[in-house]
Design an enzyme around this catalytic site. Structure first.
Site, short mmCIF file in Angstrom:
data_model
loop_
_atom_site.label_atom_id
_atom_site.label_comp_id
_atom_site.label_asym_id
_atom_site.label_seq_id
_atom_site.Cartn_x
_atom_site.Cartn_y
_atom_site.Cartn_z
N ASP A 1 0.88 -1.32 -0.07
CA ASP A 1 0.22 -0.10 -0.06
C ASP A 1 0.91 1.24 0.07
OD1 ASP A 1 -1.73 2.27 0.67
OD2 ASP A 1 -2.48 1.00 2.25
N ILE A 2 0.95 2.08 -1.02
CA ILE A 2 1.90 2.95 -1.31
C ILE A 2 1.88 4.28 0.03
CG2 ILE A 2 0.55 4.76 -2.67
CD1 ILE A 2 3.14 4.93 -4.33
N ASN B 1 -6.63 12.99 -10.83
CA ASN B 1 -7.43 13.34 -11.90
C ASN B 1 -6.96 14.97 -11.88
OD1 ASN B 1 -9.33 14.98 -10.22
ND2 ASN B 1 -9.83 12.71 -9.41
N GLY C 1 -9.72 4.80 -6.12
CA GLY C 1 -8.34 4.26 -6.26
C GLY C 1 -7.28 4.62 -5.17
N VAL C 2 -6.05 4.85 -6.00
CA VAL C 2 -4.92 5.22 -4.92
C VAL C 2 -5.11 6.64 -4.63
CG1 VAL C 2 -3.43 5.72 -7.00
CG2 VAL C 2 -2.33 4.96 -4.70
N ASP C 3 -5.59 7.47 -5.23
CA ASP C 3 -6.05 8.91 -5.02
C ASP C 3 -6.64 9.04 -3.86
OD1 ASP C 3 -5.76 11.68 -5.32
OD2 ASP C 3 -7.50 11.59 -7.08
N SER D 1 -2.61 5.12 -14.29
CA SER D 1 -3.43 4.74 -15.30
C SER D 1 -3.98 3.55 -15.62
CB SER D 1 -2.97 5.48 -16.67
OG SER D 1 -3.11 6.79 -16.84
N GLY E 1 -5.73 1.46 -13.41
CA GLY E 1 -6.78 1.06 -12.67
C GLY E 1 -8.04 1.40 -13.33
N TYR F 1 -8.54 4.11 -15.09
CA TYR F 1 -8.09 4.59 -16.50
C TYR F 1 -8.01 3.44 -17.37
CZ TYR F 1 -8.57 9.69 -14.76
OH TYR F 1 -8.78 10.83 -14.40
N1 AR6 Z 1 -1.35 1.42 -2.92
C1 AR6 Z 1 -0.77 1.33 -4.24
N2 AR6 Z 1 -1.50 0.93 -5.38
C2 AR6 Z 1 -2.79 1.19 -5.36
C3 AR6 Z 1 -3.50 1.59 -4.06
C4 AR6 Z 1 -2.80 1.65 -3.09
N3 AR6 Z 1 -3.29 2.10 -1.71
N4 AR6 Z 1 -4.81 1.66 -4.22
C5 AR6 Z 1 -4.92 1.43 -5.74
N5 AR6 Z 1 -3.79 1.12 -6.29
P1 AR6 Z 1 -6.06 3.91 -10.05
P2 AR6 Z 1 -5.76 5.33 -12.75
C6 AR6 Z 1 -3.28 0.77 -7.80
O1 AR6 Z 1 -7.52 3.66 -10.48
O2 AR6 Z 1 -5.99 4.26 -13.20
C7 AR6 Z 1 -9.17 7.91 -9.33
O3 AR6 Z 1 -10.13 8.18 -9.09
C8 AR6 Z 1 -4.32 -0.04 -8.60
O4 AR6 Z 1 -4.39 -1.33 -8.21
O5 AR6 Z 1 -6.10 4.39 -8.63
O6 AR6 Z 1 -4.68 6.30 -12.97
C9 AR6 Z 1 -8.45 9.48 -9.68
O7 AR6 Z 1 -8.91 10.51 -9.03
C10 AR6 Z 1 -3.70 0.42 -9.93
O8 AR6 Z 1 -2.78 -0.69 -10.12
O9 AR6 Z 1 -5.79 5.13 -10.77
C11 AR6 Z 1 -8.75 9.47 -11.18
O10 AR6 Z 1 -9.89 9.73 -11.62
C12 AR6 Z 1 -3.07 1.79 -9.75
O11 AR6 Z 1 -2.88 1.91 -8.31
C13 AR6 Z 1 -8.45 7.79 -11.69
O12 AR6 Z 1 -8.85 7.21 -10.54
C14 AR6 Z 1 -3.74 2.97 -10.34
O13 AR6 Z 1 -5.17 2.64 -10.37
C15 AR6 Z 1 -7.20 7.60 -11.98
O14 AR6 Z 1 -7.33 6.35 -12.53
#
Ligand code: AR6
Length: 188
Positions: A26-27, A40, A48-50, A134, A136, A138
């Site tokens: 978990d980052i 975003n 997601g991670v955001d 991107s 997840g 995206y």
């Molecule tokens: N630690 C590490 N990696 C993670 C964590 C975490 N706690 N949680 C998720 N991931 P995503 P995107 C991974 O969807 O595709 C948001 O709503 C996940 O498994 O977080 O760039 C933003 O506000 C995946 O491999 O980001 C934007 O609207 C990676 O993080 C949109 O999502 C990215 O997944 C961005 O989409």
């Protein structure tokens, strides 16, 4: 504090530190100088991670983000880490995957490049951790994104120790294999 002044030194190598590495974690829990957020364009938080980063950093992060005026796709902006163990957060906005004909590769490369440039310009940042931007919500194909991430971050190993922080063992295995390939190519 020990600042990063060049390539990995002998003590780093003895401790097994590599300039590019992949983990599954978990980052938000990482004790690195800076983590990258897959944000975003509003920088106002999301899923997601955001979402995880905003929850862990606390409301002062949202307050600081409000002052930044958003962020374009492929660009990056810096804030403090607030409640995180990391001192800084680099916020970057990855492209939404539309099939690959919309400049997605170059925009994703730009996210990694601009994030590394921003981190390199801050003397207190030597260690940096990226999520898989991107890949997840995206929808960017995972291995294609990982190849771009490694290529761009490899250009900054004179200043930064970079960790690719995956969220599953399967994703981490993809990175480990690609990093091995990269290492063999560099050694040739
Ligand atoms: N630690 C590490 N990696 C993670 C964590 C975490 N706690 N949680 C998720 N991931 P995503 P995107 C991974 O969807 O595709 C948001 O709503 C996940 O498994 O977080 O760039 C933003 O506000 C995946 O491999 O980001 C934007 O609207 C990676 O993080 C949109 O999502 C990215 O997944 C961005 O989409």
């Amino acid at each position: 504090m020990r600042y990063w002044t060049g390539r990995l030194d002998r003590a780093d190598r003895r401790r097994g530190i590599r300039p590019l590495n992949a983990i599954c974690d978990d980052i938000t829990t990482l004790s690195v100088d800076a983590i990258v957020n897959a944000a975003n364009a509003s920088l106002m938080g999301g899923g997601g991670v955001d979402g995880a980063i905003h929850r862990a950093a606390g409301p002062r992060l949202l307050h600081e983000c409000r002052l930044l005026g958003g962020c374009k796709t492929g660009e990056a902006k810096l804030t403090g880490g607030h409640g995180l163990p990391a001192r800084f957060i680099v916020h970057t906005v990855g492209p939404v995957w539309h099939g690959g004909g919309d400049g997605e590769d170059e925009l994703l490369a730009s996210c990694y490049r601009k994030s590394c440039e921003l981190a390199s310009a801050q003397p207190a940042i030597r260690t940096l951790a990226f999520p898989c931007i991107s890949t997840g919500i995206y929808g960017f194909p995972f291995e294609r994104a990982a190849r771009i991430a490694i290529r761009e971050c490899a250009a900054h190993t004179d200043r930064l120790i970079t960790t690719f922080c995956c969220f599953s063992e399967r994703d981490r295995n993809v990175y480990s294999q690609l990093l091995e390939e990269h290492g063999r190519r560099v050694a040739d």
